[in-house]
Design an enzyme around this catalytic site. Structure first.
Site, PDB file in Angstrom:
ATOM      1  N   ASP A  46      35.335  39.099  51.771  1.00 52.35           N
ATOM      2  CA  ASP A  46      35.076  40.001  50.630  1.00 52.35           C
ATOM      3  C   ASP A  46      33.931  41.002  50.815  1.00 52.35           C
ATOM      4  OD1 ASP A  46      36.471  37.756  49.834  1.00 52.35           O
ATOM      5  OD2 ASP A  46      35.187  37.289  48.128  1.00 52.35           O
ATOM      6  N   GLU A 224      39.207  34.633  40.996  1.00 56.43           N
ATOM      7  CA  GLU A 224      38.005  34.922  41.771  1.00 56.43           C
ATOM      8  C   GLU A 224      37.619  36.393  41.600  1.00 56.43           C
ATOM      9  OE1 GLU A 224      38.308  31.899  45.508  1.00 56.43           O
ATOM     10  OE2 GLU A 224      39.378  33.767  45.809  1.00 56.43           O
TER      11      GLU A 224
HETATM   12  C1  FRU Z   1      37.216  35.280  47.612  1.00 52.90           C
HETATM   13  C2  FRU Z   1      36.252  34.141  47.815  1.00 52.90           C
HETATM   14  C3  FRU Z   1      35.210  34.121  46.716  1.00 52.90           C
HETATM   15  C4  FRU Z   1      34.050  33.431  47.355  1.00 52.90           C
HETATM   16  C5  FRU Z   1      34.141  33.908  48.781  1.00 52.90           C
HETATM   17  C6  FRU Z   1      33.718  32.906  49.804  1.00 52.90           C
HETATM   18  O1  FRU Z   1      37.849  35.691  48.772  1.00 52.90           O
HETATM   19  O2  FRU Z   1      36.949  32.917  47.868  1.00 52.90           O
HETATM   20  O3  FRU Z   1      35.639  33.521  45.515  1.00 52.90           O
HETATM   21  O4  FRU Z   1      32.841  33.761  46.753  1.00 52.90           O
HETATM   22  O5  FRU Z   1      35.495  34.263  49.004  1.00 52.90           O
HETATM   23  O6  FRU Z   1      33.665  33.478  51.076  1.00 52.90           O
END
Ligand code: FRU
Length: 511
Positions: A46, A224
């Site tokens: 992300d 998320e």
């Molecule tokens: C989304 C996610 C988020 C988390 C991060 C961990 O892709 O699962 O919810 O904060 O990636 O790397």
């Protein structure tokens, strides 16, 4: 003595050659995207902490500094003057004390509301504040860190966490400034409950819990990475709030994907103006996830720009890059438009990408067969190109352009007017065997008029489609061989007319 000197001389020559080779081949490795952001090495997922401050766009991202698979989550960092060219910087916020640094956002604390800014300039007391989820196996909390040197170094706040609800799945804080109540607003995901929980604060440290939104829309997987922003509705005096919620799995193309809601936000509560069961998708490709918007922008620039991760949790850990893994999609400008279905998001790549255009190849009013003969005659090929075509479908049931062609490989971007469908078929795109979920044909809806506007970006290992001025988008990675550079138009009625065609070669951002 002489022998020793000669060994030394040879050793240094070897070292120099190795350094030169590394310098010239990095960012030219097979599959290295040439105008999409990738980390120099190791893992990225992300985008985090997207913020504009003092002439620079900051991109932080979920990063494993120690390997090419997910783990040791820390915030990697790069800066850009224009959202297109990036300079990589050292890891900004590393994991520590057994706590991983999960996704989050960053803001400019303009008036030092936090008291954490240590500016010596009385006219500008501002600094950067990052808000991130701290992750352990059993607990996720919201935390902050601050930087007083334009994001170069960060200090985790000693009073962390700033929010602890004793929850295992409570993450991805996205903070914005809400002018009417003069408060910071934080959106977080209570992932397993499919809820977005809002908080407000005057100092970024003390937070008051507001209401929840959800579950609504797509609820199959966990929720998320939320985002919340206001946009004008084009051609009207109206405005709407957009709430983005990512979901994994249960995305429209399978695996992870981004959905959005349109409605009102009153500083405490978001109200969806569509029926709760309506599902609206940001992108119909398989590789667009966890997109969030930038906080702020240059003076007089009110565009809302979003950036998404260019992958999918179904196979993200298996894609065949070598010394790095993961990429960002192209940053997009978001607008709202009234359509016959209601108010919908329109997305275009940020216009700054036009600065990469070189060597225009332009044709007018030819059938697809005539275009292909021109390509053959001119030996036209390219794997870093932008293609913009206005096409009259005529009788065709299936038409479009096949790119990254060679040795039996191709990635097909097509339109089926009768089915009101635009698609990417990557089943023969190259290496598709690294994970059973990768090979796919993914489609999105479209309105069919007299002409169809196809706008396609081809990078070494990715394609992005923006149909009808950004009405529908599809972002997908592909892994073709280095010689698969052919471009060919097709139509099941060879007489399909291309009214205008413009193809630009795009220069690499990694010079
Ligand atoms: C989304 C996610 C988020 C988390 C991060 C961990 O892709 O699962 O919810 O904060 O990636 O790397």
């Amino acid at each position: 003595m002489k022998a020793k000197a000669s060994i030394l001389w040879r050793a240094s020559l070897f070292l120099l050659t190795a350094v030169l080779i590394a310098a010239t081949t990095q960012f030219h490795e097979q599959y290295r995207l040439q105008y999409h952001f990738t980390p120099p090495r190791n893992w990225a997922n992300d985008p985090n902490g997207l913020v504009y401050y003092k002439g620079e766009y900051h991109l932080f991202y979920q990063h494993n500094p120690f390997g090419t698979k997910w783990g040791h989550m820390s915030w990697g960092h790069a800066v850009s003057p224009d959202l297109v060219h990036w300079t990589n910087l050292p890891v900004a916020i590393p994991e520590g004390d057994g706590i991983m640094i999960f996704s989050g956002s960053a803001v400019v604390d303009q008036h030092n509301s936090s008291g954490l800014c240590k500016s010596v300039d009385p006219k500008d007391p501002s600094c950067l504040i990052a808000i991130y989820a701290g992750h352990t196996e059993t607990l996720q909390t919201q935390n902050i860190a601050f930087s007083n040197d334009k994001g170069r170094t960060w200090t985790k706040y000693s009073g962390n966490p700033v929010i602890d609800l004793h929850l295992k799945d409570f993450r991805d804080p996205k903070v914005m400034w809400y002018e009417p109540s003069k408060r910071w607003i934080m959106a977080t995901a209570v992932s397993q409950e499919r809820k977005i929980r809002f908080f407000s604060s005057t100092d970024l440290i003390h937070w008051t819990q507001l209401g929840d939104f959800g579950p609504e829309g797509a609820t199959e997987g966990v929720w998320e990475c939320p985002d919340l922003y206001e946009l004008p509705v084009e051609g009207t005096n109206e405005k709407r709030w957009v709430l983005v919620v990512n979901i994994n799995p249960g995305g429209i193309a399978g695996g992870s994907g981004g959905q959005y809601f349109v409605g009102k936000f009153d500083g405490a509560k978001f109200t969806n103006e569509n029926p709760p069961a309506t599902k609206l998708w940001l992108d119909y490709g398989k590789d667009y996830y966890a997109a969030i918007s930038f906080f702020g922008g240059p003076p007089k620039d009110s565009r809302v720009q979003m950036l998404g991760w260019y992958s999918n949790w179904l196979y993200a850990n298996d894609t065949p890059e070598t010394t790095w893994r993961g990429a960002m999609a192209m940053p997009r400008t978001m607008t709202l438009k009234k359509t016959s279905d209601g108010i919908r998001l329109i997305q275009q790549p940020v216009k700054e990408f036009e600065t990469l255009r070189t060597q225009l190849y332009a044709l007018r009013n030819l059938t697809v067969d005539q275009i292909d003969r021109r390509f053959d005659r001119d030996g036209f090929k390219g794997n870093t190109v932008e293609i913009e075509a206005e096409i009259e479908p005529g009788e065709a049931r299936d038409f479009g352009v096949s790119v990254l062609r060679g040795g039996g490989q191709e990635t097909v971007i097509g339109v089926k007017p009768a089915e009101k469908q635009v698609y990417i078929d990557r089943t023969k795109s190259g290496d598709v065997g690294f994970n059973k979920d990768f090979s796919s044909r993914d489609a999105g809806p479209m309105h069919v008029g007299e002409t169809v506007k196809l706008h396609v970006y081809v990078d070494w290992s990715g394609v992005e489609v923006y149909l009808n001025d950004g009405e529908t988008t599809l972002a997908e990675r592909v892994f073709p061989g280095p010689d698969s550079k052919g471009v060919k138009f097709f139509s099941d009625s060879g007489a399909t007319r291309v009214k205008t065609l413009r193809i630009w070669r795009l220069t690499s951002i990694w010079k």
